[in-house]
Scaffold this motif. Structure first.
Motif, mmCIF file in Angstrom:
data_model
loop_
_atom_site.group_PDB
_atom_site.id
_atom_site.type_symbol
_atom_site.label_atom_id
_atom_site.label_comp_id
_atom_site.label_asym_id
_atom_site.label_seq_id
_atom_site.Cartn_x
_atom_site.Cartn_y
_atom_site.Cartn_z
ATOM 1 N N UNK A 126 16.043 -4.189 58.724
ATOM 2 C CA UNK A 126 14.607 -4.500 58.753
ATOM 3 C C UNK A 126 13.732 -3.259 58.624
ATOM 4 N N UNK A 127 14.220 -2.243 57.906
ATOM 5 C CA UNK A 127 13.403 -1.068 57.652
ATOM 6 C C UNK A 127 12.385 -1.373 56.560
ATOM 7 N N UNK A 128 11.180 -0.811 56.691
ATOM 8 C CA UNK A 128 10.142 -1.005 55.685
ATOM 9 C C UNK A 128 10.416 -0.104 54.485
ATOM 10 N N UNK A 129 9.699 -0.369 53.389
ATOM 11 C CA UNK A 129 9.855 0.445 52.191
ATOM 12 C C UNK A 129 9.502 1.902 52.471
ATOM 13 N N UNK A 130 8.430 2.138 53.204
ATOM 14 C CA UNK A 130 8.038 3.509 53.519
ATOM 15 C C UNK A 130 9.101 4.210 54.360
ATOM 16 N N UNK A 131 9.681 3.483 55.305
ATOM 17 C CA UNK A 131 10.727 4.077 56.155
ATOM 18 C C UNK A 131 11.957 4.425 55.329
ATOM 19 N N UNK A 132 12.313 3.541 54.393
ATOM 20 C CA UNK A 132 13.469 3.800 53.529
ATOM 21 C C UNK A 132 13.211 5.004 52.634
ATOM 22 N N UNK A 133 12.001 5.075 52.061
ATOM 23 C CA UNK A 133 11.656 6.203 51.193
ATOM 24 C C UNK A 133 11.726 7.519 51.953
ATOM 25 N N UNK A 134 11.214 7.513 53.187
ATOM 26 C CA UNK A 134 11.237 8.730 54.000
ATOM 27 C C UNK A 134 12.664 9.130 54.349
ATOM 28 N N UNK A 135 13.507 8.141 54.682
ATOM 29 C CA UNK A 135 14.888 8.430 55.074
ATOM 30 C C UNK A 135 15.700 8.987 53.909
ATOM 31 N N UNK A 136 15.399 8.510 52.694
ATOM 32 C CA UNK A 136 16.148 8.942 51.522
ATOM 33 C C UNK A 136 15.516 10.138 50.813
ATOM 34 N N UNK A 137 14.289 10.503 51.223
ATOM 35 C CA UNK A 137 13.598 11.593 50.550
ATOM 36 C C UNK A 137 13.194 11.219 49.141
ATOM 37 N N UNK A 138 12.831 9.944 48.918
ATOM 38 C CA UNK A 138 12.451 9.445 47.597
ATOM 39 C C UNK A 138 11.032 8.895 47.643
ATOM 40 N N UNK A 139 10.464 8.692 46.475
ATOM 41 C CA UNK A 139 9.141 8.079 46.418
ATOM 42 C C UNK A 139 9.279 6.572 46.596
ATOM 43 N N UNK A 140 8.183 5.929 46.973
ATOM 44 C CA UNK A 140 8.220 4.473 47.133
ATOM 45 C C UNK A 140 8.453 3.789 45.783
ATOM 46 N N UNK A 141 8.005 4.409 44.689
ATOM 47 C CA UNK A 141 8.261 3.833 43.369
ATOM 48 C C UNK A 141 9.760 3.849 43.070
ATOM 49 N N UNK A 142 10.418 4.938 43.412
ATOM 50 C CA UNK A 142 11.864 5.026 43.213
ATOM 51 C C UNK A 142 12.571 3.968 44.075
ATOM 52 N N UNK A 143 12.074 3.787 45.301
ATOM 53 C CA UNK A 143 12.673 2.786 46.190
ATOM 54 C C UNK A 143 12.479 1.383 45.622
ATOM 55 N N UNK A 144 11.338 1.127 44.972
ATOM 56 C CA UNK A 144 11.119 -0.174 44.326
ATOM 57 C C UNK A 144 12.215 -0.453 43.297
ATOM 58 N N UNK A 145 12.576 0.559 42.520
ATOM 59 C CA UNK A 145 13.644 0.398 41.536
ATOM 60 C C UNK A 145 14.992 0.139 42.213
ATOM 61 N N UNK A 146 15.208 0.819 43.326
ATOM 62 C CA UNK A 146 16.455 0.607 44.065
ATOM 63 C C UNK A 146 16.497 -0.796 44.668
ATOM 64 N N UNK A 147 15.320 -1.319 45.048
ATOM 65 C CA UNK A 147 15.256 -2.699 45.549
ATOM 66 C C UNK A 147 15.768 -3.672 44.489
ATOM 67 N N UNK A 148 15.376 -3.420 43.242
ATOM 68 C CA UNK A 148 15.811 -4.297 42.148
ATOM 69 C C UNK A 148 17.324 -4.250 42.001
ATOM 70 N N UNK A 149 17.884 -3.043 42.039
ATOM 71 C CA UNK A 149 19.338 -2.901 41.930
ATOM 72 C C UNK A 149 20.047 -3.523 43.124
ATOM 73 N N UNK A 150 19.489 -3.347 44.309
ATOM 74 C CA UNK A 150 20.101 -3.903 45.514
ATOM 75 C C UNK A 150 20.140 -5.421 45.448
#
Length: 267
Positions: free
Chosen positions: A25-49
């Motif tokens: 239940x981590x938010x997108x911002x929390x995931x981006x911060x944990x991975x050291x990535x931008x939220x846009x990059x995390x959006x792409x990873x969401x699609x792959x996930x």
């Protein structure tokens, strides 16, 4: 190129990590911060996930019977009975299924589904074991011995584990088998679910097990005083057999999408 393949593998790994983070239940911002990535990059990873979500299969039971362990009933082979029975150490359910669709696939989660014939079942802790040898369902009724599996033999003319052996020589740690316990849960519609380790289904798919044995590991309910609980079933837990349309037992198998996980190998 090798570089492109490596980069693609890293992205797949990141998508798997994102999927696990979403499960926390981590938010997108929390995931981006944990991975050291931008939220846009995390959006792409969401699609792959999302694309890598586990595949879930419904696996039908193709054979079932009740093994009668009570001394006077060890010849009984009720494979044709419309009900299957769990009762302490006296009756054990045997189930087989077509595991071909699972072959070579790692199973991350599995659930056994069985529907009760009556609403007063007394089931909680259930034992599950692999089965070391092939067995035959047979066509016998409740108190019959028509060639099917029974406590003394897996089929007419066959042996569970050599001369003089019985059913106990092919389950629960003997004959190369493994077993575990699980807590069963009853749904409001009378369907019971038993969570299983995916290894049980992997073993069947790899030819290392011939179905599953399912036991009532709360056998003490056989000894409840009738005056204390008059509606108790005294461990006579009946479920519908596979012949019952709309109520046949079945297995739910979730394939593991994680990279690097391998299924049990064939012998």
């Amino acid at each position: 190129s090798k570089e492109n393949a490596y980069a693609a593998a890293i992205v797949v790994e990141l998508a798997a990590v994102v999927r696990r983070m979403q499960g926390l239940d981590m938010t997108k911002d929390e995931i981006a911060a944990a991975l050291g990535r931008t939220t846009r990059h995390v959006d792409n990873l969401f699609v792959l996930a999302a694309a890598a979500r586990a595949e879930t299969l419904r696996v039908a039971v193709t054979a079932d019977t009740s093994i009668c362990c009570y001394p006077e009933e060890r010849e009984f082979a009720p494979g044709g009975c419309p009900r299957i029975k769990m009762k302490g150490t006296e009756n054990v359910i045997l189930l087989d299924f077509d595991a071909a669709p699972l072959r070579g696939k790692p199973v991350s989660r599995a659930v056994l589904h069985m529907r009760e014939t009556e609403s007063n079942l007394m089931v909680r802790r259930v034992g599950v074991s692999t089965v070391a040898v092939p067995w035959v369902e047979g066509s016998g009724g409740s108190y019959d011995a028509r060639g099917g599996a029974c406590f003394l033999r897996p089929a007419s003319g066959a042996e569970w584990a050599g001369p003089g052996s019985d059913f106990l020589g092919a389950v629960w740690g003997r004959g190369g088998t493994f077993w575990a316990q699980a807590v069963a849960a009853r749904g409001a519609d009378g369907w019971w679910t038993v969570p299983l380790d995916g290894r049980f289904l992997e073993a069947c798919a790899a030819g290392l097990s011939f179905g599953l044995a399912v036991s009532d590991d709360n056998g003490q309910t056989m000894n409840i005083a009738r005056d204390l609980m008059p509606k108790a079933n005294f461990s006579n837990n009946f479920f519908f057999a596979r012949e019952q349309s709309g109520a046949a037992p079945w297995l739910e198998a979730e394939m593991d999408p994680e990279p690097g996980r391998r299924a049990a190998p064939a012998p």
